[in-house]
Design a protein around this motif. Sequence first.
Motif, PDB file in Angstrom:
ATOM      1  N   THR A 176      26.360  60.731  -6.972  1.00  0.00           N
ATOM      2  CA  THR A 176      26.188  59.287  -6.903  1.00  0.00           C
ATOM      3  C   THR A 176      27.335  58.824  -6.324  1.00  0.00           C
ATOM      4  O   THR A 176      27.321  57.904  -5.648  1.00  0.00           O
ATOM      5  CB  THR A 176      26.512  58.680  -8.552  1.00  0.00           C
ATOM      6  N   ASN A 179      26.236  59.159  -2.672  1.00  0.00           N
ATOM      7  CA  ASN A 179      25.539  58.137  -2.240  1.00  0.00           C
ATOM      8  C   ASN A 179      26.110  56.981  -1.982  1.00  0.00           C
ATOM      9  O   ASN A 179      25.797  55.880  -1.427  1.00  0.00           O
ATOM     10  CB  ASN A 179      24.348  57.756  -3.385  1.00  0.00           C
ATOM     11  N   PRO A 273      23.586  49.128  -4.941  1.00  0.00           N
ATOM     12  CA  PRO A 273      22.279  49.365  -4.431  1.00  0.00           C
ATOM     13  C   PRO A 273      20.999  49.284  -5.236  1.00  0.00           C
ATOM     14  O   PRO A 273      21.276  49.336  -6.551  1.00  0.00           O
ATOM     15  CB  PRO A 273      22.470  50.979  -4.048  1.00  0.00           C
ATOM     16  N   GLU A 274      19.891  48.929  -4.826  1.00  0.00           N
ATOM     17  CA  GLU A 274      18.788  48.361  -5.441  1.00  0.00           C
ATOM     18  C   GLU A 274      18.433  49.684  -6.407  1.00  0.00           C
ATOM     19  O   GLU A 274      18.151  49.358  -7.415  1.00  0.00           O
ATOM     20  CB  GLU A 274      17.614  48.254  -4.630  1.00  0.00           C
ATOM     21  N   LYS A 275      18.313  50.721  -6.322  1.00  0.00           N
ATOM     22  CA  LYS A 275      18.314  51.826  -6.851  1.00  0.00           C
ATOM     23  C   LYS A 275      18.985  51.783  -8.538  1.00  0.00           C
ATOM     24  O   LYS A 275      18.594  51.934  -9.563  1.00  0.00           O
ATOM     25  CB  LYS A 275      18.410  53.075  -6.237  1.00  0.00           C
ATOM     26  N   TYR A 276      20.369  51.845  -8.249  1.00  0.00           N
ATOM     27  CA  TYR A 276      21.292  51.651  -9.352  1.00  0.00           C
ATOM     28  C   TYR A 276      20.976  50.452 -10.113  1.00  0.00           C
ATOM     29  O   TYR A 276      21.168  50.112 -11.344  1.00  0.00           O
ATOM     30  CB  TYR A 276      22.695  52.024  -9.017  1.00  0.00           C
ATOM     31  N   GLN A 278      18.173  48.770 -10.631  1.00  0.00           N
ATOM     32  CA  GLN A 278      17.118  48.973 -11.278  1.00  0.00           C
ATOM     33  C   GLN A 278      17.278  49.832 -12.630  1.00  0.00           C
ATOM     34  O   GLN A 278      17.051  49.478 -13.621  1.00  0.00           O
ATOM     35  CB  GLN A 278      15.965  49.591 -10.458  1.00  0.00           C
ATOM     36  N   GLN A 279      18.084  50.685 -12.429  1.00  0.00           N
ATOM     37  CA  GLN A 279      18.553  51.740 -13.486  1.00  0.00           C
ATOM     38  C   GLN A 279      19.690  50.871 -14.475  1.00  0.00           C
ATOM     39  O   GLN A 279      19.081  51.054 -15.970  1.00  0.00           O
ATOM     40  CB  GLN A 279      19.557  53.012 -13.017  1.00  0.00           C
ATOM     41  N   TRP A 392      21.275  55.419 -16.050  1.00  0.00           N
ATOM     42  CA  TRP A 392      20.186  56.420 -16.580  1.00  0.00           C
ATOM     43  C   TRP A 392      20.336  57.420 -17.803  1.00  0.00           C
ATOM     44  O   TRP A 392      19.741  57.226 -18.714  1.00  0.00           O
ATOM     45  CB  TRP A 392      19.484  57.065 -15.228  1.00  0.00           C
TER      46      TRP A 392
END
Length: 433
Positions: A176, A179, A273-276, A278-279, A392
């Motif tokens: 993470t 990233n 970021p979008e990925k995190y 959403q998580q 997550w």
Amino acid sequence: MSKNLITNPLRLSQPAGAALAYMGIRGAVPLWHGVQGCTAFAKILMLGHFREPVPYQTTAMGHGEIVMGGEANIFEAIKNIKDEAELVALLTTGVSETSGCDIQGILIEARDLHPTTNMVGVSTPDFQGSLETGYAKAVKALIKQFVKPAAEVEKQVAVLIGPYFTPAEVGKIKDTIKNLGWKPFMLPDLSESLIGRLLPEEHSPGAIGGLTVEELSQLGASELVVSIGSSMHKVAGNFAKDIGAEYQSFDHLALPDEIDAFFKLFLKGAQLPEKYLQQRQHLLDMMLDVESLFYSKKAAIAGDPELIHRMRAPLEGIGIETFCISGIPCSDSAMGDLHDLEELFEAEDYHLLLGNSWAAKMIKDKETVAIPMGMPVFGQVGGHRKQRCLYWGAANLFEELANGVLNLDEAVKPYHSKLKETLLKNSLLGETA
């Protein structure tokens, strides 16, 4: 729970903690200065928990060495392993400490004999402290021995992470941070050495992964120092002060507020970021889904202070009442052993127990669901792969707790026949049933 002796310890030993920390350095060989049994018992414990080989070595003190100190055994052991070990990581035990071992003095002489061999040593009597204090001592010794302040800082972060974060969690936190645009150095880094990998070579003399000694020496150039887990706060804070770096501490990374602070620290004002994102939304949804299941529920947490600090916050944050018991002094927790834990469950009902496999065995006949965590966990496979932190992983934790409560509610309680008791009573009185 106040008494003058420990009848069934809840804690693990300091040497086991130091050896675990050393496993986060690539090629390290933990060298136990004690009798063979000290090393053998710890090795069996670690094999049972991680189901991975651990390259522990021993100085194999005998009766004569116990009386005389056993320094010759240390020098002989170092001579035998130095060519294959990237780091000879010495630690003491109760036997060697009682005999008056001066570990730092011995290391000075050993370095004179083998100047090209990387060595580190720490005093860890097992009649004091616990796994987490031995672990913290080893991390402090590694920093003192190999890390110096740098003239220039880089966009890198030194992450000092405690023993009650699994190898899988160490790897997830490391990935993470990468990233988010930073270069992480995890100390110790158990994400490779104890996660379990099938390697081409059949045998490795030392830890198969982790931070190299060279990378360890680069920690002084870190712009940022982060501690994760309460056992690392003091060591990391002092280290950050010594090198003049920004410092931030985290206890659990299992509630939205603390996880948000973790990401903000590295994003420095940039958008999540979008990925995190959403998580994060998934975590909030999970908390709403399971919140009602925890109404009026109570949980006991048994273990070292770091495990207690790590788990108490998310449990109380979701509405679970907690009672905590530790084998060493811990703020806001009772101090006791496994016998005290058993008495606690005799006196009061708890829905959940969070603790190691030994704690779970103490309440096996109770109407309680045990969620194994901490060390050691023998009754299931994959405990070292569990992820219960960051967005997550926190969702995983609340899911695990919710399923524990559901299993409790669905459990079939033992039925005791009143008719059978009556018949038995009549039979004993000589009456015909």
